[in-house]
Design a protein around this motif. Structure first.
Motif, PDB file in Angstrom:
ATOM      1  N   LYS A 149       0.814  -1.218   0.000  1.00  0.00           N
ATOM      2  CA  LYS A 149       0.000   0.000   0.000  1.00  0.00           C
ATOM      3  C   LYS A 149       0.850   1.271   0.000  1.00  0.00           C
ATOM      4  O   LYS A 149       0.406   2.320  -0.434  1.00  0.00           O
ATOM      5  N   ALA A 150       2.072   1.160   0.513  1.00  0.00           N
ATOM      6  CA  ALA A 150       2.948   2.333   0.584  1.00  0.00           C
ATOM      7  C   ALA A 150       3.292   2.862  -0.796  1.00  0.00           C
ATOM      8  O   ALA A 150       3.539   4.054  -0.963  1.00  0.00           O
ATOM      9  N   ASN A 151       3.315   1.998  -1.777  1.00  0.00           N
ATOM     10  CA  ASN A 151       3.956   2.332  -3.033  1.00  0.00           C
ATOM     11  C   ASN A 151       3.055   2.894  -4.122  1.00  0.00           C
ATOM     12  O   ASN A 151       3.525   3.175  -5.224  1.00  0.00           O
ATOM     13  N   TYR A 152       1.783   3.075  -3.827  1.00  0.00           N
ATOM     14  CA  TYR A 152       0.917   3.719  -4.810  1.00  0.00           C
ATOM     15  C   TYR A 152      -0.152   4.525  -4.092  1.00  0.00           C
ATOM     16  O   TYR A 152      -0.517   4.249  -2.953  1.00  0.00           O
ATOM     17  N   PHE A 153      -0.628   5.553  -4.800  1.00  0.00           N
ATOM     18  CA  PHE A 153      -1.662   6.406  -4.232  1.00  0.00           C
ATOM     19  C   PHE A 153      -2.520   6.966  -5.349  1.00  0.00           C
ATOM     20  O   PHE A 153      -2.007   7.415  -6.372  1.00  0.00           O
ATOM     21  N   PHE A 154      -3.830   6.921  -5.158  1.00  0.00           N
ATOM     22  CA  PHE A 154      -4.771   7.531  -6.095  1.00  0.00           C
ATOM     23  C   PHE A 154      -5.090   8.938  -5.600  1.00  0.00           C
ATOM     24  O   PHE A 154      -5.889   9.108  -4.671  1.00  0.00           O
ATOM     25  N   TRP A 155      -4.463   9.943  -6.206  1.00  0.00           N
ATOM     26  CA  TRP A 155      -4.722  11.332  -5.823  1.00  0.00           C
ATOM     27  C   TRP A 155      -5.908  11.816  -6.637  1.00  0.00           C
ATOM     28  O   TRP A 155      -5.777  12.378  -7.713  1.00  0.00           O
ATOM     29  N   ARG A 156      -7.102  11.583  -6.095  1.00  0.00           N
ATOM     30  CA  ARG A 156      -8.331  11.803  -6.854  1.00  0.00           C
ATOM     31  C   ARG A 156      -8.710  13.274  -6.976  1.00  0.00           C
ATOM     32  O   ARG A 156      -9.249  13.686  -7.987  1.00  0.00           O
ATOM     33  N   ASN A 157      -8.435  14.055  -5.957  1.00  0.00           N
ATOM     34  CA  ASN A 157      -8.799  15.474  -5.975  1.00  0.00           C
ATOM     35  C   ASN A 157      -7.533  16.297  -5.768  1.00  0.00           C
ATOM     36  O   ASN A 157      -7.102  16.511  -4.643  1.00  0.00           O
ATOM     37  N   ILE A 158      -6.948  16.787  -6.862  1.00  0.00           N
ATOM     38  CA  ILE A 158      -5.666  17.479  -6.749  1.00  0.00           C
ATOM     39  C   ILE A 158      -5.817  18.887  -6.187  1.00  0.00           C
ATOM     40  O   ILE A 158      -4.817  19.564  -5.952  1.00  0.00           O
TER      41      ILE A 158
END
Length: 200
Positions: free
Chosen positions: A172-181
């Protein structure tokens, strides 16, 4: 999470309240501001690996079977979008930013057919993992030395989100969905929770 651990969120709240409310932020801008007067620094487009592949040894047999150009190849490698360094420990995490269309409301499923997310898979290869770990100062092979941040409609595409989640599994550390920039707080929270320990 202790007070030391949430210092970045508090810092951003102070900054955002004064200057950045309702603004669209780039990954680099967020962390450049956040890291002021801290032990962290961010660098755009590090050049560490621009010639990574140039001197990869090949056997005589392989060399006899490939095209050898008249002009020597002087630049052939990879270029992560950013790196974050803890200047106290010297540890580095490499950042890849992936913006891609996706299948969301009002669009056809074919809107999610891009392959930017698939191109990130090079970072899972044994050669790049080994190189990134060595250059980043990581000896623990139980985690990956990179952070992939997704932006755009791909972060809400029901197929691509499942696909990416499956690829990374427990990492989980290695990806992130930045949905609202416009709202970097979830991104900052992810950094504090998952990335800071990798740089300690």
């Amino acid at each position: 999470m202790g007070s030391q651990d949430n210092r970045f969120r508090r810092k951003w709240q102070d900054y955002s309240g004064a200057q950045a409310a309702n603004a669209e932020h780039s990954f680099y801008e967020v962390f450049k501001k956040l890291f002021e007067d801290t032990e962290y620094e961010i660098e755009k487009h590090p050049k560490d690996f621009k010639t990574l592949y140039v001197d990869v040894p090949l056997t005589k047999q392989e060399l006899s079977e490939i095209y050898i150009p008249d002009t020597p190849i002087k630049r052939h490698g990879v270029s992560p979008d950013c790196l974050i360094r803890n200047v106290n420990t010297g540890k580095i995490i490499y950042i890849e930013l992936k913006r891609q269309d996706g299948w969301v409301e009002g669009k056809k499923r074919t809107a999610g057919r891009g392959n930017a997310h698939e191109r990130l898979c090079k970072y899972f290869t044994p050669g790049l993992l080994k190189t990134f770990r060595e250059r980043g100062g990581h000896t623990d092979t139980s985690y990956y030395p990179f952070w992939i941040v997704f932006q755009g409609d791909i972060t809400r595409d029901p197929c691509r989100v499942r696909e990416i989640t499956f690829w990374f599994q427990e990492h989980k550390a290695n990806y992130f969905f930045w949905r609202n920039i416009a709202d970097p707080m979830p991104l900052i929270s992810h950094f504090e929770t998952y990335i800071v320990p990798l740089l300690a």
